[in-house]
Design a protein around this motif. Structure first.
Motif, PDB file in Angstrom:
ATOM      1  N   GLY A 148      20.237   8.602  56.804  1.00 27.43           N
ATOM      2  CA  GLY A 148      20.722   9.619  57.519  1.00 27.43           C
ATOM      3  C   GLY A 148      20.240  11.003  57.138  1.00 27.43           C
ATOM      4  N   THR A 149      20.800  12.087  57.555  1.00 29.76           N
ATOM      5  CA  THR A 149      20.365  13.700  57.345  1.00 29.76           C
ATOM      6  C   THR A 149      21.793  14.088  56.732  1.00 29.76           C
ATOM      7  N   TYR A 150      21.280  14.716  55.457  1.00 26.72           N
ATOM      8  CA  TYR A 150      22.256  15.344  54.538  1.00 26.72           C
ATOM      9  C   TYR A 150      22.063  16.994  54.386  1.00 26.72           C
ATOM     10  N   ILE A 151      23.257  17.578  54.269  1.00 25.52           N
ATOM     11  CA  ILE A 151      23.116  19.002  54.323  1.00 25.52           C
ATOM     12  C   ILE A 151      23.321  19.050  52.613  1.00 25.52           C
ATOM     13  N   ASP A 176      32.735  15.687  52.661  1.00 30.70           N
ATOM     14  CA  ASP A 176      32.664  15.888  53.998  1.00 30.70           C
ATOM     15  C   ASP A 176      31.324  15.391  54.549  1.00 30.70           C
ATOM     16  N   SER A 177      30.289  16.398  54.930  1.00 28.97           N
ATOM     17  CA  SER A 177      29.121  16.277  55.583  1.00 28.97           C
ATOM     18  C   SER A 177      28.097  16.991  54.851  1.00 28.97           C
TER      19      SER A 177
END
Length: 80
Positions: A27-30, A59-60
């Motif tokens: 997935g995409t992560y910050i 969290d995200s």
């Protein structure tokens, strides 16, 4: 946590905090960094590079402790 991904957004720095996005197979992560690590990210991390991030997941986003930039083009192609 350790994750490898391709940088899909250049680093933004604000008040000694850096932030950018990576895309991995999961997935995409910050990714966020603070202090000296934030300054290093701003100077060395660029869109399109493959990086390996070590840090904690909240969290995200991932709070980065270490980052390694891959210079091999094979790993860059394998994440597309």
């Amino acid at each position: 946590m350790r994750i490898q991904g391709k940088v899909v957004e250049n680093v933004i720095i604000d008040n000694h905090t850096s932030k950018y996005k990576i895309k991995s197979r999961d997935g995409t992560y910050i990714v966020k960094a603070y202090g000296k690590e934030a300054i290093k990210d701003y100077l060395f991390i660029r869109e399109g590079q493959v990086v390996t991030i070590e840090g904690e997941m909240f969290d995200s986003h991932i709070s980065k402790e270490k980052a390694f930039i891959s210079l091999k083009t094979e790993s860059r192609d394998s994440l597309d």
